[in-house]
Write a protein that holds these residues in place. Structure first.
Motif, PDB file in Angstrom:
ATOM      1  N   MET A  73       0.801  -1.226   0.000  1.00 20.60           N
ATOM      2  CA  MET A  73       0.000   0.000   0.000  1.00 20.60           C
ATOM      3  C   MET A  73       0.829   1.268   0.000  1.00 20.60           C
ATOM      4  SD  MET A  73      -3.054  -0.715   2.642  1.00 20.60           S
ATOM      5  CE  MET A  73      -4.343  -1.873   2.255  1.00 20.60           C
ATOM      6  N   GLY A  74       1.976   1.217   0.610  1.00 28.26           N
ATOM      7  CA  GLY A  74       2.741   2.428   0.834  1.00 28.26           C
ATOM      8  C   GLY A  74       2.291   3.087   2.129  1.00 28.26           C
ATOM      9  N   THR A 118       1.827 -10.543  -9.241  1.00 30.73           N
ATOM     10  CA  THR A 118       0.790 -11.420  -9.802  1.00 30.73           C
ATOM     11  C   THR A 118      -0.429 -11.460  -8.893  1.00 30.73           C
ATOM     12  OG1 THR A 118       2.493 -12.746 -10.881  1.00 30.73           O
ATOM     13  CG2 THR A 118       0.307 -13.763 -10.618  1.00 30.73           C
ATOM     14  N   ARG A 119      -0.207 -11.538  -7.592  1.00 33.18           N
ATOM     15  CA  ARG A 119      -1.321 -11.565  -6.642  1.00 33.18           C
ATOM     16  C   ARG A 119      -2.140 -10.274  -6.724  1.00 33.18           C
ATOM     17  NH1 ARG A 119      -0.924 -15.947  -3.243  1.00 33.18           N
ATOM     18  NH2 ARG A 119       1.131 -16.938  -3.200  1.00 33.18           N
ATOM     19  N   ALA A 120      -1.485  -9.140  -6.939  1.00 33.52           N
ATOM     20  CA  ALA A 120      -2.215  -7.870  -7.065  1.00 33.52           C
ATOM     21  C   ALA A 120      -3.120  -7.892  -8.292  1.00 33.52           C
ATOM     22  CB  ALA A 120      -1.237  -6.698  -7.135  1.00 33.52           C
ATOM     23  N   LEU A 121      -2.639  -8.443  -9.401  1.00 32.84           N
ATOM     24  CA  LEU A 121      -3.459  -8.545 -10.603  1.00 32.84           C
ATOM     25  C   LEU A 121      -4.659  -9.454 -10.350  1.00 32.84           C
ATOM     26  CD1 LEU A 121      -3.894  -7.789 -13.577  1.00 32.84           C
ATOM     27  CD2 LEU A 121      -2.514  -9.803 -14.168  1.00 32.84           C
ATOM     28  N   ILE A 122      -4.449 -10.557  -9.664  1.00 31.76           N
ATOM     29  CA  ILE A 122      -5.555 -11.463  -9.336  1.00 31.76           C
ATOM     30  C   ILE A 122      -6.615 -10.715  -8.530  1.00 31.76           C
ATOM     31  CG2 ILE A 122      -6.188 -13.485  -7.951  1.00 31.76           C
ATOM     32  CD1 ILE A 122      -3.396 -14.652  -8.792  1.00 31.76           C
ATOM     33  N   CYS A 123      -6.190  -9.889  -7.584  1.00 33.66           N
ATOM     34  CA  CYS A 123      -7.149  -9.111  -6.786  1.00 33.66           C
ATOM     35  C   CYS A 123      -7.952  -8.158  -7.673  1.00 33.66           C
ATOM     36  CB  CYS A 123      -6.427  -8.332  -5.687  1.00 33.66           C
ATOM     37  SG  CYS A 123      -5.771  -9.373  -4.384  1.00 33.66           S
ATOM     38  N   HIS A 129      -6.825  -2.123  -4.780  1.00 36.86           N
ATOM     39  CA  HIS A 129      -5.938  -3.089  -5.422  1.00 36.86           C
ATOM     40  C   HIS A 129      -5.294  -2.542  -6.690  1.00 36.86           C
ATOM     41  CE1 HIS A 129      -8.165  -6.208  -2.922  1.00 36.86           C
ATOM     42  NE2 HIS A 129      -6.928  -6.161  -2.478  1.00 36.86           N
ATOM     43  N   LEU A 130      -5.975  -1.651  -7.397  1.00 45.87           N
ATOM     44  CA  LEU A 130      -5.341  -1.001  -8.552  1.00 45.87           C
ATOM     45  C   LEU A 130      -4.145  -0.166  -8.117  1.00 45.87           C
ATOM     46  CD1 LEU A 130      -8.509   0.088 -10.553  1.00 45.87           C
ATOM     47  CD2 LEU A 130      -6.744  -1.522 -11.361  1.00 45.87           C
ATOM     48  N   GLN A 131      -4.294   0.534  -7.015  1.00 45.41           N
ATOM     49  CA  GLN A 131      -3.177   1.332  -6.498  1.00 45.41           C
ATOM     50  C   GLN A 131      -2.013   0.420  -6.098  1.00 45.41           C
ATOM     51  OE1 GLN A 131      -4.358   4.772  -3.875  1.00 45.41           O
ATOM     52  NE2 GLN A 131      -6.379   3.845  -4.217  1.00 45.41           N
ATOM     53  N   MET A 132      -2.340  -0.686  -5.451  1.00 39.78           N
ATOM     54  CA  MET A 132      -1.298  -1.635  -5.074  1.00 39.78           C
ATOM     55  C   MET A 132      -0.624  -2.204  -6.315  1.00 39.78           C
ATOM     56  SD  MET A 132      -3.455  -3.335  -1.921  1.00 39.78           S
ATOM     57  CE  MET A 132      -2.537  -4.814  -1.727  1.00 39.78           C
ATOM     58  N   ALA A 133      -1.414  -2.546  -7.315  1.00 36.07           N
ATOM     59  CA  ALA A 133      -0.865  -3.110  -8.546  1.00 36.07           C
ATOM     60  C   ALA A 133       0.054  -2.112  -9.250  1.00 36.07           C
ATOM     61  CB  ALA A 133      -1.998  -3.548  -9.475  1.00 36.07           C
ATOM     62  N   PHE A 181      -6.726   6.000 -11.371  1.00 43.26           N
ATOM     63  CA  PHE A 181      -5.490   6.428 -12.028  1.00 43.26           C
ATOM     64  C   PHE A 181      -5.386   7.956 -12.072  1.00 43.26           C
ATOM     65  CE2 PHE A 181      -5.730   2.253 -14.625  1.00 43.26           C
ATOM     66  CZ  PHE A 181      -5.188   1.535 -13.560  1.00 43.26           C
ATOM     67  N   GLU A 182      -6.521   8.641 -12.292  1.00 44.15           N
ATOM     68  CA  GLU A 182      -6.512  10.107 -12.284  1.00 44.15           C
ATOM     69  C   GLU A 182      -6.081  10.631 -10.924  1.00 44.15           C
ATOM     70  OE1 GLU A 182     -10.462  11.324 -13.507  1.00 44.15           O
ATOM     71  OE2 GLU A 182     -10.047  10.918 -15.624  1.00 44.15           O
ATOM     72  N   LYS A 183      -6.625  10.069  -9.852  1.00 42.05           N
ATOM     73  CA  LYS A 183      -6.263  10.490  -8.494  1.00 42.05           C
ATOM     74  C   LYS A 183      -4.786  10.214  -8.222  1.00 42.05           C
ATOM     75  CE  LYS A 183     -10.811   9.906  -6.437  1.00 42.05           C
ATOM     76  NZ  LYS A 183     -11.646   9.069  -5.564  1.00 42.05           N
ATOM     77  N   MET A 184      -4.296   9.092  -8.693  1.00 35.35           N
ATOM     78  CA  MET A 184      -2.886   8.764  -8.493  1.00 35.35           C
ATOM     79  C   MET A 184      -1.987   9.749  -9.238  1.00 35.35           C
ATOM     80  SD  MET A 184      -2.857   4.593  -8.628  1.00 35.35           S
ATOM     81  CE  MET A 184      -1.143   4.470  -8.100  1.00 35.35           C
ATOM     82  N   ARG A 185      -2.356  10.087 -10.474  1.00 35.74           N
ATOM     83  CA  ARG A 185      -1.547  11.039 -11.235  1.00 35.74           C
ATOM     84  C   ARG A 185      -1.571  12.417 -10.580  1.00 35.74           C
ATOM     85  NH1 ARG A 185      -3.850   8.153 -15.507  1.00 35.74           N
ATOM     86  NH2 ARG A 185      -5.423   9.744 -15.895  1.00 35.74           N
ATOM     87  N   GLU A 186      -2.735  12.829 -10.077  1.00 34.56           N
ATOM     88  CA  GLU A 186      -2.838  14.120  -9.386  1.00 34.56           C
ATOM     89  C   GLU A 186      -1.952  14.142  -8.142  1.00 34.56           C
ATOM     90  OE1 GLU A 186      -6.961  14.851  -8.538  1.00 34.56           O
ATOM     91  OE2 GLU A 186      -7.484  14.964 -10.669  1.00 34.56           O
ATOM     92  N   ALA A 187      -1.949  13.060  -7.386  1.00 32.06           N
ATOM     93  CA  ALA A 187      -1.163  12.975  -6.175  1.00 32.06           C
ATOM     94  C   ALA A 187       0.345  12.998  -6.476  1.00 32.06           C
ATOM     95  CB  ALA A 187      -1.514  11.713  -5.389  1.00 32.06           C
ATOM     96  N   GLU A 188       0.715  12.412  -7.611  1.00 39.21           N
ATOM     97  CA  GLU A 188       2.125  12.404  -8.012  1.00 39.21           C
ATOM     98  C   GLU A 188       2.591  13.778  -8.458  1.00 39.21           C
ATOM     99  OE1 GLU A 188       2.264   9.379 -10.994  1.00 39.21           O
ATOM    100  OE2 GLU A 188       2.037   7.752  -9.537  1.00 39.21           O
ATOM    101  N   GLY A 189       1.609  14.625  -8.850  1.00 37.50           N
ATOM    102  CA  GLY A 189       1.866  16.013  -9.206  1.00 37.50           C
ATOM    103  C   GLY A 189       2.553  16.194 -10.469  1.00 37.50           C
TER     104      GLY A 189
END
Length: 136
Positions: free
Chosen positions: A23-24, A66-71, A87-91, A128-136
């Motif tokens: 997760m981070g 691989t386990r993250a993709l399965i999730c 799980h997308l964030q984890m992947a 993915f949009e939220k992740m990109r925004e957070a990465e700045g």
């Protein structure tokens, strides 16, 4: 299944380490503050850390990527949208690209149906949009 105190503490420690890796620090801390902030949910969280993050994620035979993709696949197939976002964030943290994850979800169209895939794609887009925004 009665765990010994020693086993429980070792499993809990390994599970916490795995959860943090997947997760981070930011996501794990945010969930601890917003979801697992009361005794009832803390009990659930402790169980999940031991049983899932140690007991399942650390089993031999498959890597974490691989386990993250399965999730992600199982969340889409069962319509579990909040879990899919997690799980997308984890992947993504484990090296899957947005294109690979969206293609994996798309692949399900012939197997679980377009409505589930549509919602999965919407969840992926928003995540993915939220992740990109957070990465700045």
């Amino acid at each position: 299944f009665p765990y010994t105190t020693l086993f429980r503490s070792e499993a809990m420690q390994r599970g916490r380490e795995t959860r943090m890796k997947l997760m981070g620090e930011e996501m794990a801390g945010d969930m601890a503050a917003k979801v697992y902030d009361d005794p009832m949910m803390r009990k659930f969280g402790d169980y999940a850390i031991e049983a899932v993050f140690d007991g399942l994620w650390n089993r031999p035979g498959l890597d974490h990527k691989t386990r993250a993709l399965i999730c992600c696949i199982s969340d889409t197939a069962t319509g579990r949208w909040p879990e899919l976002a997690i799980h997308l964030q984890m992947a993504r943290r484990l090296g899957w690209t947005e294109d690979e994850l969206s293609e994996a979800i798309m692949h399900l169209a012939g197997y679980v149906g377009l409505p589930l895939v549509r919602e999965g794609m919407i969840t992926a887009r928003e995540t993915f949009e939220k992740m990109r925004e957070a990465e700045g």
